[in-house]
Enzyme design. Structure first.
Site, PDB file in Angstrom:
ATOM      1  N   GLU A 223      49.361  27.893  13.474  1.00 58.80           N
ATOM      2  CA  GLU A 223      47.994  27.656  13.836  1.00 58.80           C
ATOM      3  C   GLU A 223      47.171  28.808  13.577  1.00 58.80           C
ATOM      4  O   GLU A 223      46.245  29.548  14.360  1.00 58.80           O
ATOM      5  CB  GLU A 223      47.745  27.480  15.407  1.00 58.80           C
ATOM      6  CG  GLU A 223      48.465  26.219  15.645  1.00 58.80           C
ATOM      7  CD  GLU A 223      48.261  25.966  17.306  1.00 58.80           C
ATOM      8  OE1 GLU A 223      47.934  26.684  18.057  1.00 58.80           O
ATOM      9  OE2 GLU A 223      48.449  24.852  17.805  1.00 58.80           O
TER      10      GLU A 223
ATOM     11  N   GLU B 251      53.052  19.590  16.893  1.00 61.40           N
ATOM     12  CA  GLU B 251      52.983  20.093  18.179  1.00 61.40           C
ATOM     13  C   GLU B 251      52.218  19.341  18.987  1.00 61.40           C
ATOM     14  O   GLU B 251      51.099  18.841  18.917  1.00 61.40           O
ATOM     15  CB  GLU B 251      52.448  21.551  18.494  1.00 61.40           C
ATOM     16  CG  GLU B 251      53.175  22.563  17.909  1.00 61.40           C
ATOM     17  CD  GLU B 251      52.598  23.972  18.327  1.00 61.40           C
ATOM     18  OE1 GLU B 251      51.872  24.108  19.215  1.00 61.40           O
ATOM     19  OE2 GLU B 251      52.738  24.886  17.439  1.00 61.40           O
TER      20      GLU B 251
HETATM   21  C1  GLA Z   1      49.748  26.262  20.171  1.00 66.07           C
HETATM   22  C2  GLA Z   1      50.848  27.142  19.622  1.00 66.07           C
HETATM   23  C3  GLA Z   1      52.292  27.124  20.070  1.00 66.07           C
HETATM   24  C4  GLA Z   1      51.935  27.029  21.770  1.00 66.07           C
HETATM   25  C5  GLA Z   1      51.322  26.073  22.264  1.00 66.07           C
HETATM   26  C6  GLA Z   1      50.959  25.718  23.729  1.00 66.07           C
HETATM   27  O1  GLA Z   1      49.947  25.013  19.897  1.00 66.07           O
HETATM   28  O2  GLA Z   1      51.110  26.839  18.206  1.00 66.07           O
HETATM   29  O3  GLA Z   1      52.770  28.321  20.012  1.00 66.07           O
HETATM   30  O4  GLA Z   1      51.417  28.269  22.269  1.00 66.07           O
HETATM   31  O5  GLA Z   1      49.785  26.263  21.702  1.00 66.07           O
HETATM   32  O6  GLA Z   1      50.301  24.821  24.003  1.00 66.07           O
END
Ligand code: GLA
Ligand code: GLA
Length: 680
Positions: free
Chosen positions: A161, A318
């Site tokens: 991210e 995710e």
């Molecule tokens: C982001 C991060 C993950 C985790 C999620 C929690 O997507 O990439 O590592 O912290 O949030 O919602």
């Protein structure tokens, strides 16, 4: 590409059939190794076939500047491979270890007001730090060399991210890189002075070294400086992405590279349409923010991700099985929501469904964040739902690799307009670009009309109706493109505060909206934003909130579809449409909200000859999305309601879903059915 990841030459089970990918972020470093075998066993039980490993393991892989420890990761990779589970291996650069930040505090980001962003959480690094870059790339190289030939490796996951926490850094490194970026964009100081309008407030620069990021200032910082800094900040992270990717491509040219985007509510800083070309397949993370439009927003984000991916299948990297941990109140998902949310992404082109994370943490900041294996263990509703979804995804294998069938309506979503229209010192500070676009999307869902969410990089010309809400920033070539679209018979709809500025955030003079004045056949002398709580009734739609315009019709082909009934502009046009040849260009000067748009849209849809493809009684209750290949269409029917819905007259082979005793397709609350029909 994604559906064949599992059958890459090194693939885990040698089965070449395209399949949907199912998995999670897997963080074995949080657990003793006795748990790892159990993890693999449960993954197999759940139908998991791919996991992302090592995302936050830098400190474990490189415990000190000169020591490396790969033994544990070797073991994890081997275990996963033996279990038939493929690995999307992270480059592990997302969270620099304490030894690095202690030795080199100059990699830490700095806020606009000069505060250091200290270690203690994650992503505490400057995208422009040469020191950070050197250390990060050394790690990437080590990992790539070590695992290049590991049979479990099927993809690379760059960082994590990018920009989630470090999109804006105002450090001296950033200042230097910003100047280089500005030189490349504006060539000369004169060019920059013109673009930034530095004649205003005595801001004229006589040397590049005088230029800074928009740090804490006494009043509104220069708007074009702010806008260019947003563009630069996105580019700086893109540059980091490319640097890691280049190392990976050098060592493992055959292993595809991705990074997880965050196309979701609350994220704005990264220009993903511009990043997409840098990676081999697009991945996205999505978390729903609870609220009345939360699942519309999910659908909107998935749809936009598909647009960013150029219509090619993408990877849902995710989302959550249930509650998250980072909202003020974190509500668990209700029965059916885990599968419904996942399948909505698949409906909009995801070929992979992955969660954060595999096993719920016992310690750390995310211990209350749900996972596939919750604290309660596998004897739990969550794990049963996870296993059920694994079975459904197996049944949907034929969908893997198919493309989305384009809709006839497009909603144009534009990063430059988004960034520019929400800056400070504007007619109103209440404008919410993403919300306006989402309202149009929600209204179309309520009417049962499919729409694609697209960017200017997509083929806009294919749409019969193109809705461009708050397309604030229109450079001359885009104005020409939109005019040609209408000339060629397209039906354009745009709204308040569109077409007002060029790419440097300079006003198009002569009356608003300068870039579209001729096309719309209107001229606006003054904006009339509304105070909080104020609304204006319209005679053919509405009421409107947020904004009004003082509009004069300037062309005989412009018709007035609605007028203001009260207020400063009572009796003047509020909604207009100008016909040009077979095409038209409509303007909506106020915020109508979802219900107002539901009232207005049928007229706009009718002009473009667009109708719902759903049976009348279920419009609004069901969302339809379509994927297809040469032989088949795959109809995704999503129950948007909390009650059961019957869909008479829908035919096809049911891949997932059920019929009642009369053979009518019935959707349980929040259920998704997928039918295969011949593609004729
Ligand atoms: C982001 C991060 C993950 C985790 C999620 C929690 O997507 O990439 O590592 O912290 O949030 O919602
Ligand atoms: C003050 C300043 C002016 C201008 C106006 C705007 O009066 O002196 O330069 O900024 O505010 O309202």
């Amino acid at each position: 590409m994604i559906s064949t990841l599992l059958s890459r030459p090194h693939g885990p089970d040698g089965d070449p059939t395209p399949r949907l990918v199912y998995g999670a972020d897997y963080n074995p470093e949080q657990w003793p190794r006795e748990v790892w075998k159990d993890d693999v066993r449960l993954m197999r039980e759940a139908g998991v076939n791919l996991v992302s490993v090592g995302i936050f393991s830098w400190a474990r892989l490189q415990p000190t500047r000169y020591t490396w420890d790969f033994a544990w990761l070797d073991e994890v990779m081997d275990l996963l491979h033996a279990g038939g589970i493929a690995v999307d291996l992270a480059t592990a650069t997302a969270s620099p270890p304490p030894w690095l930040t202690t030795a080199h505090p100059e990699i830490l980001p700095v806020t606009a007001s000069g505060e250091t962003v200290w270690p203690g959480a994650r992503q505490h690094w400057r995208p422009t730090s040469p020191v950070f870059r050197t250390h990060a790339l050394a790690l990437v190289r080590k990992l790539a060399e070590r695992y290049a030939d590991h049979p479990a490796l099927v993809a690379w996951h760059v960082s994590n991210e990018l920009g989630c926490h470090n999109i804006y850094d105002h450090s001296d490194d950033a200042a230097r890189a910003f100047r280089d970026w500005l030189r490349a964009r504006h060539t000369t100081l004169d060019g920059l002075n013109h673009a930034w309008g530095t004649a205003f407030w005595s801001q004229r620069y006589s040397d590049w070294d005088q230029i800074l990021p928009p740090r804490l200032a006494a009043s509104h910082p220069n708007p074009t400086q702010q806008l260019d800094f947003k563009r630069f900040s996105s580019d700086a992270l893109k540059d980091h992405l490319r640097a890691e990717r280049d190392v990976l491509r050098e060592i493992t040219p055959d292993v595809p590279v991705t990074t997880n985007f965050m196309v979701m509510g609350g994220t704005k800083g990264m220009n993903y349409p511009d990043w997409a070309a840098e990676i081999d397949f697009v991945s996205n993370d999505h978390y729903a923010h609870p609220g009345p439009q939360d699942r519309d927003e999910l659908s909107f984000s998935a749809n936009l991700t598909s647009g960013i991916a150029g219509g090619r299948p993408w990877f849902l990297m995710e989302h959550s099985t249930s509650a998250v941990n980072w909202q003020p109140v974190n509500v668990p998902k209700r029965h059916g929501e885990l599968a419904r949310d996942s399948l909505l992404h698949v409906a909009h082109g995801a070929d992979a469904v992955s969660f954060f994370q595999w096993r719920q943490s016992a310690a750390g900041a995310e211990k209350y964040h749900s996972a596939m294996v919750p604290h309660a263990g596998p004897d739990s509703d969550v794990f049963r739902a996870v296993t059920g979804l694994g079975q459904t995804l197996r049944a949907l294998a034929p969908v893997a690799g198919t493309e989305r069938e384009p809709a006839r309506v497009g909603i144009l979503f534009d990063w430059d307009s988004w960034w520019a229209c929400e800056q400070d010192s504007h007619p109103t500070s209440r404008l919410d670009y993403r919300q306006e676009a989402l309202d149009w999307y929600s209204a179309l869902l309520a009417l049962g009309v499919r729409a694609d969410v697209v960017t200017t990089r997509n083929d806009l010309e294919r749409y019969d109706l193109l809705i461009a809400p708050v397309l604030h920033m229109i450079p001359a070539p885009l104005a020409t493109r939109l005019t040609r679209y209408v000339d060629d018979g397209g039906h354009l709809v745009t709204t308040y505060f569109s077409g007002v500025v060029d790419e440097n955030d300079h006003i198009w003079l002569g009356g608003h909206p300068g870039a579209l004045r001729e096309l719309l056949g209107i001229r606006i002398e003054e904006f009339g934003p509304l105070l909080d709580g104020e609304s204006v009734p319209l005679d053919g739609a509405g009421p409107g909130t947020l904004w009004t315009d003082r509009i004069t019709v300037t062309d005989p082909e412009t018709e007035v579809l609605a007028r203001y009934e009260t207020g400063a502009y009572a009796g003047r046009p509020a909604v207009t449409r100008r016909t040009q040849g077979r095409g038209s260009a409509a303007y909506i000067s106020t915020r109508l909200g979802v219900s107002g748009l539901v009232g207005l849209l049928p007229k706009l849809l009718a002009t473009a000859g667009v109708e719902s493809e759903l049976p009348g009684p279920v419009r609004g209750s069901v969302e339809q999305a379509v994927r297809r290949d040469a032989g088949s269409r795959y109809l995704f029917l999503v129950n948007r309601t909390d009650g059961p819905v019957s869909l008479p007259g829908v035919t096809g082979e049911i891949l997932t879903g059920r019929t009642d005793t009369q053979g009518v397709l019935v959707l349980a609350p929040r259920e998704v059915a997928v039918l295969r029909q011949p593609n004729t």
